[in-house]
Design an enzyme around this catalytic site. Structure first.
Site, PDB file in Angstrom:
ATOM      1  N   ASP A   1       0.834  -1.204   0.000  1.00 32.75           N
ATOM      2  CA  ASP A   1       0.000   0.000   0.000  1.00 32.75           C
ATOM      3  C   ASP A   1       0.869   1.254   0.000  1.00 32.75           C
ATOM      4  O   ASP A   1       0.359   2.368  -0.107  1.00 32.75           O
ATOM      5  CB  ASP A   1      -0.999   0.003   1.157  1.00 32.75           C
ATOM      6  CG  ASP A   1      -0.343  -0.086   2.526  1.00 32.75           C
ATOM      7  OD1 ASP A   1       0.898  -0.148   2.614  1.00 32.75           O
ATOM      8  OD2 ASP A   1      -1.093  -0.117   3.532  1.00 32.75           O
ATOM      9  N   SER A   2       2.184   1.073   0.050  1.00 34.94           N
ATOM     10  CA  SER A   2       3.112   2.178  -0.168  1.00 34.94           C
ATOM     11  C   SER A   2       2.916   2.797  -1.538  1.00 34.94           C
ATOM     12  O   SER A   2       3.400   3.908  -1.795  1.00 34.94           O
ATOM     13  CB  SER A   2       4.563   1.688  -0.026  1.00 34.94           C
ATOM     14  OG  SER A   2       4.776   0.513  -0.798  1.00 34.94           O
TER      15      SER A   2
ATOM     16  N   ASP B   1      -0.992  -6.120  -0.084  1.00 33.17           N
ATOM     17  CA  ASP B   1      -1.394  -5.448   1.150  1.00 33.17           C
ATOM     18  C   ASP B   1      -2.909  -5.235   1.197  1.00 33.17           C
ATOM     19  O   ASP B   1      -3.527  -4.833   0.207  1.00 33.17           O
ATOM     20  CB  ASP B   1      -0.726  -4.075   1.252  1.00 33.17           C
ATOM     21  CG  ASP B   1       0.512  -4.092   2.110  1.00 33.17           C
ATOM     22  OD1 ASP B   1       0.656  -4.989   2.950  1.00 33.17           O
ATOM     23  OD2 ASP B   1       1.358  -3.188   1.932  1.00 33.17           O
TER      24      ASP B   1
ATOM     25  N   LYS C   1      -1.386  -9.383   2.989  1.00 35.21           N
ATOM     26  CA  LYS C   1      -0.659  -8.934   4.179  1.00 35.21           C
ATOM     27  C   LYS C   1      -1.519  -7.937   4.930  1.00 35.21           C
ATOM     28  O   LYS C   1      -2.166  -7.079   4.312  1.00 35.21           O
ATOM     29  CB  LYS C   1       0.678  -8.289   3.807  1.00 35.21           C
ATOM     30  CG  LYS C   1       1.475  -7.808   5.039  1.00 35.21           C
ATOM     31  CD  LYS C   1       2.873  -7.362   4.664  1.00 35.21           C
ATOM     32  CE  LYS C   1       2.918  -6.001   4.025  1.00 35.21           C
ATOM     33  NZ  LYS C   1       2.481  -4.916   4.970  1.00 35.21           N
TER      34      LYS C   1
ATOM     35  N   GLU D   1      -1.625  -5.482   8.729  1.00 31.93           N
ATOM     36  CA  GLU D   1      -0.846  -4.936   9.825  1.00 31.93           C
ATOM     37  C   GLU D   1      -1.525  -5.203  11.167  1.00 31.93           C
ATOM     38  O   GLU D   1      -2.751  -5.330  11.237  1.00 31.93           O
ATOM     39  CB  GLU D   1      -0.665  -3.429   9.644  1.00 31.93           C
ATOM     40  CG  GLU D   1       0.118  -3.045   8.407  1.00 31.93           C
ATOM     41  CD  GLU D   1       0.310  -1.539   8.284  1.00 31.93           C
ATOM     42  OE1 GLU D   1      -0.068  -0.806   9.225  1.00 31.93           O
ATOM     43  OE2 GLU D   1       0.835  -1.091   7.242  1.00 31.93           O
TER      44      GLU D   1
ATOM     45  N   GLU E   1       9.045  -4.334  10.916  1.00 29.69           N
ATOM     46  CA  GLU E   1       9.481  -3.035  10.401  1.00 29.69           C
ATOM     47  C   GLU E   1       9.842  -2.062  11.512  1.00 29.69           C
ATOM     48  O   GLU E   1       9.111  -1.904  12.491  1.00 29.69           O
ATOM     49  CB  GLU E   1       8.389  -2.390   9.534  1.00 29.69           C
ATOM     50  CG  GLU E   1       8.793  -1.014   9.002  1.00 29.69           C
ATOM     51  CD  GLU E   1       7.813  -0.428   8.001  1.00 29.69           C
ATOM     52  OE1 GLU E   1       8.069   0.692   7.520  1.00 29.69           O
ATOM     53  OE2 GLU E   1       6.799  -1.085   7.699  1.00 29.69           O
TER      54      GLU E   1
END
Length: 294
Positions: A62-63, A101, A131, A133, A200
């Site tokens: 999602d960056s 993501d 993925k 978070e 991270e």
């Protein structure tokens, strides 16, 4: 294992790939403690084609909200964006496991919401895994998805989607309480069934301890070389941006090379040095100027 073939006759975007088996989720999980896993972000078919032979995993991060769309954070990223870019990366790869993501707001409400979102992502893209978070609070969701056939990669430590709650992008684990919380997070996501966990922006001793204490591979980014693998944002490591996090090593300086190439192009256009005969189409026979050969 599964194989992936692409149509090589349609355009320059689909060159013939070398025969190769695509890596699977079990293969990634079984890499724990072996040769380090290589992971990079990818957002387009062409970049996927270039990275694929060298990577074990490609992350459609999602960056892309910041890298591709110029957004201030990852928070505005939508499922539509992730599906569109994810499908392109799958089409451009045939070896690496593709992970996508889950964007902010698409999974936090409930395990059921997460399943609906993840199912859509996998259906529309052909990727192998998602993925998400979060630590202990997301363990139930990871278990729910894993039990229903959706492979999940976890993400603990500095979690960009929680930047507002965290108060910034600083390294995590500077207090004893935060260190203990990070370890609990990693263990909880591991025990819930994640096949790998991105670690991270944490102090290195915590990353090392996490790696030793959980069964699935850790993928470090701003963590430690002792992790079971590493990931970076491709545009950062290729030197496309002047400002990057301190944990980024620039393996190239593409921004300067692109700048020089475009500067030369602009000069050639303005000097009428481009295009030349080599880049134009000429008639096979002399013309009378009316489009008819004399």
């Amino acid at each position: 294992m599964s194989t992936f073939t692409i149509d090589t006759s349609t355009s320059r975007a689909t060159p013939t790939p070398a025969p190769m088996k695509r890596l699977t989720v079990p293969a990634i999980r079984q890499a724990k403690g072996k040769a380090p896993l290589v992971m990079l972000t990818a957002y387009s078919i062409r970049m996927a084609q270039i990275l694929d032979p060298h990577c074990d995993m490609l992350l459609v991060g999602d960056s892309l909200g910041q890298v591709i769309y110029g957004l201030p954070s990852t928070i505005p990223v939508s499922l539509d964006m992730m599906c569109a870019h994810g499908a392109a990366v799958v089409r451009g790869s045939y070896h690496a496991l593709v992970v996508i993501d889950m964007p902010f707001g698409s999974y936090e409400e409930s395990p059921e919401q997460a399943f609906r979102s993840a199912a859509r992502v996998l259906k529309e893209t052909g990727a192998a895994a998602v993925k998400l978070e979060g630590g202990e609070a997301m363990a139930e969701t990871v278990a729910f998805l894993s039990a229903r056939g959706i492979p999940v990669m976890g993400h603990v430590g500095l979690t960009p989607q929680a930047v507002n709650a965290l108060g910034g992008y600083g390294a995590r684990g500077r207090s004893d309480a935060e260190q203990a919380k990070l370890l609990r997070d990693a263990i909880a996501i591991d025990q819930a069934g994640a096949f790998a966990i991105v670690v991270e922006g944490v102090l290195e001793p915590i990353a090392v301890e996490m790696t030793h204490k959980i069964a699935c591979p850790t993928i470090g980014i701003g963590a430690s070389a002792a992790c079971d693998g590493q990931v970076l944002v491709i545009d950062d490591m290729l030197g496309m941006f002047d400002r990057v996090p301190r944990f980024v090593k620039k393996f190239a300086d593409l921004s300067s090379q692109i700048d020089a190439a475009v500067r030369q192009y602009a000069e050639d256009v303005r000097d009428r040095a481009f295009p030349t005969l080599d880049q134009t189409y000429q008639p096979k026979h002399p013309s009378n100027g009316l489009g008819k050969a004399e």
